[in-house]
Design an enzyme around this catalytic site. Structure first.
Site, PDB file in Angstrom:
ATOM      1  CE1 TYR A 115      -4.058   1.655  -0.169  1.00  0.00           C
ATOM      2  CE2 TYR A 115      -3.561   2.576   1.995  1.00  0.00           C
ATOM      3  CZ  TYR A 115      -4.350   2.539   0.854  1.00  0.00           C
ATOM      4  OH  TYR A 115      -5.431   3.370   0.744  1.00  0.00           O
ATOM      5  CE  LYS A 170     -21.969 -18.931 -15.276  1.00  0.00           C
ATOM      6  NZ  LYS A 170     -22.997 -19.739 -15.940  1.00  0.00           N
TER       7      LYS A 170
END
Length: 463
Positions: A115, A170
């Site tokens: 980060y 899915k």
């Protein structure tokens, strides 16, 4: 209509205690069997001199049937039910997917690289060379699963929140079968322009877009426009996944009956997204005679209620589904339960092929016509020859992502279908084995390789 086969979709586990004496467990299993429950695993939880505690797993045919099973067990003398839980609901509690870090984050050093401030260097690199987004972020292996919830499975317009469990499932399949990181995007609008704009706005994150459970005819426009306006592959699985697997199954079924796709008469019942896509792909594969039907019968040129997509399949003939099926070699159903009768199947040509893919209840129950058909396929996992889209879409996207395809072409569909069909060897081909198992580890690799070859032939691969 014959009774449905009990299946894991309606699976329950009963925890019960009975006196620890001979014959008690047998009385429980007999009661379950008498009301049509299908016994699964039985686990002994605890046993003392006086009692036995067990978990008994049972498959039912419906929620009502599951309750009937519970009541049958409750009615037994000396049997105490401690708990009953629905295994399908338990599997979904808390959701089925999560996001996991690929890199450890155990120190300030790693934090500074993952980060701020280190990540700023990566942002600058991508801004200077946008192509680096594929190598420096998740984009190269990420698919958006986009729905508006307007056509959820065979359940209808349930909305985006109710569609989320399907999209999570899915995403699981993408990850487990192809190693692709897919994420549900359930959009709270059914306005075509708004859906297209939303997908375009989120597209920088994703390497591909899988459209799912969007009703016809809007699904055709949404897919077509997104394909024109995005430079990443867009694939409507309800259309093309179904068409690819149907063609693969039909290819092998025709081998069994010694007929060619050019010569057979094919009837497709259901003129929505799946039916139209199947018809289009079968034509590209060489089919010459296709009669498509909707709820009003044959798509006839005499009708004035046909959509643009239905008009592609309009013919001079008119009439009912029963009339269309008479003399046909192949029936493909992507419609509703129970619309086909045994008499209609008996009216077909010799060695008929029937693919009744309505879910969960097919257009005709296989048990009713098994003596009349040469090959029978359904969309269900508890019968042979399941036509399941999971044979197609993981490999389609694996191949498309790996070669950075800008779009998915009809040639890629054809090659994917051929790859799936080829996995059933001639020596293994029979009326109950025309399509590989979804758990066959060769499927994704074979489909991905075929898709990449076709992408390069069509000039849409970027690497």
């Amino acid at each position: 209509m014959v009774d449905l086969t009990p299946n894991p979709s309606f699976s329950l586990t009963i925890r019960l205690t009975v006196p620890n004496r001979a014959g008690m467990l047998a009385s429980v299993t007999q009661a379950i069997a008498q009301v049509g429950g299908n016994l699964g695993q039985i686990i002994l939880i605890e046993q003392t001199r006086k009692i036995s505690t067990r978990d008994i797993t049972i498959d039912a045919t419906s929620t009502e049937h599951a309750e009937q099973i519970v009541q049958a067990v409750k009615a037994l003398a000396d049997t105490k039910i401690i708990n009953v839980y629905d295994r399908t609901f338990n599997l979904h509690r808390g959701g089925k997917i999560s996001i996991a870090s690929k890199q450890p984050l155990d120190s300030p050093v790693e934090l500074a690289m993952a980060y701020t401030p280190g990540v700023g260097r990566i942002c600058h690199a991508i801004a200077e060379d946008p192509e680096q987004v594929y190598s420096l972020t998740i984009k190269s292996n990420t698919v958006a699963i986009v729905t508006d919830g307007s056509a959820v499975l065979g359940l209808g317009n349930l909305g985006p929140a109710a569609a989320l469990p399907v999209m999570e499932g899915k995403a699981m399949l993408f990850k487990e079968f192809a190693g692709i990181d897919a994420f549900p995007v359930c959009i709270a609008t059914q306005d075509t322009d708004s859906i297209i704009e939303t997908v375009k706005n989120i597209s920088p994150v994703f390497g591909g877009v899988n459209l799912e459970d969007i009703s016809a005819p809007r699904c055709f426009e949404i897919e077509a426009r997104l394909r024109r306006e995005l430079d990443i592959p867009v694939f409507h699985d309800d259309q093309h996944g179904t068409a690819i697997v149907s063609l693969a199954a039909l290819t092998n079924a025709l081998k069994l009956v010694n007929k060619s796709i050019e010569d057979v008469r094919i009837v497709i019942n259901g003129a929505g997204a799946a039916g139209v896509a199947i018809g289009r792909l079968l034509r590209k594969a060489g089919a010459k005679t296709i009669l498509m039907c909707d709820s009003r019968g044959v798509l006839s040129k005499n009708r004035n209620d046909l959509t643009e997509q239905k008009r592609e399949f309009a013919v001079e003939a008119a009439g009912s589904l029963a009339g269309a099926i008479s003399g046909a070699d192949v029936f493909l159903g992507v419609s509703i339960p129970g619309v086909v009768t045994p008499e209609m199947i008996r009216s077909m040509a010799k060695k008929p092929i029937v693919m009744a893919m309505a879910n969960p209840t097919p257009e005709i129950q296989p048990e009713l016509v098994e003596d009349y058909v040469a090959v029978m396929a359904t969309g269900r996992s508890d019968y042979p020859n399941q036509i399941n889209n999971v044979l197609a879409f993981p490999g389609i996207f694996r191949g498309a992502l790996d070669c950075r395809a800008q779009e998915i072409t009809a040639n890629m569909y054809l090659e994917a279908a051929s790859a799936i069909a080829s996995l059933v060897k001639a020596s293994d081909l029979d009326r109950e084995h025309i399509i590989p198992s979804v758990f066959d580890e060769r499927v994704v690799t074979a489909v991905a390789a075929a898709v990449q070859r076709a992408a390069r032939q069509d000039g849409v691969a970027q690497r």
